[in-house]
Motif scaffolding. Structure first.
Motif: not given
Length: 78
Positions: A26-33, A54-65
């Motif tokens: 979730f932290t990586l998602g926040i940093v990515g967006t 970075a935005r795509t990676g953040a959305y992937v992190c959010y999706g995994l969460c």
């Protein structure tokens, strides 16, 4: 009353690892967006939006969460 200490230790260990992993994702998602502020040579601040990677990676992190939370709810309900 008998307590299975090995099983209790396993539950504690898995819970700790999963919690740290979810918070990290979730932290990586926040940093990515998040927007970045940089100080320019003249002293003013310039705000830049995150790049598409970075935005795509953040959305992937959010999706995994979201998938981990949905799986946890599935385990509780079933």
């Amino acid at each position: 009353m008998n307590i299975d200490w090995a099983a209790l230790g396993q539950v504690f260990g898995v819970s700790l690892v999963v919690t740290v992993a979810l918070v990290g994702l979730f932290t990586l998602g926040i940093v990515g967006t998040s927007r970045r502020t940089r100080t320019q040579p003249d002293g003013t601040a310039a705000v830049s939006a995150p790049g598409s990677l970075a935005r795509t990676g953040a959305y992937v992190c959010y999706g995994l969460c979201l998938a981990a939370v949905a799986y946890g709810i599935h385990l509780i309900v079933s």
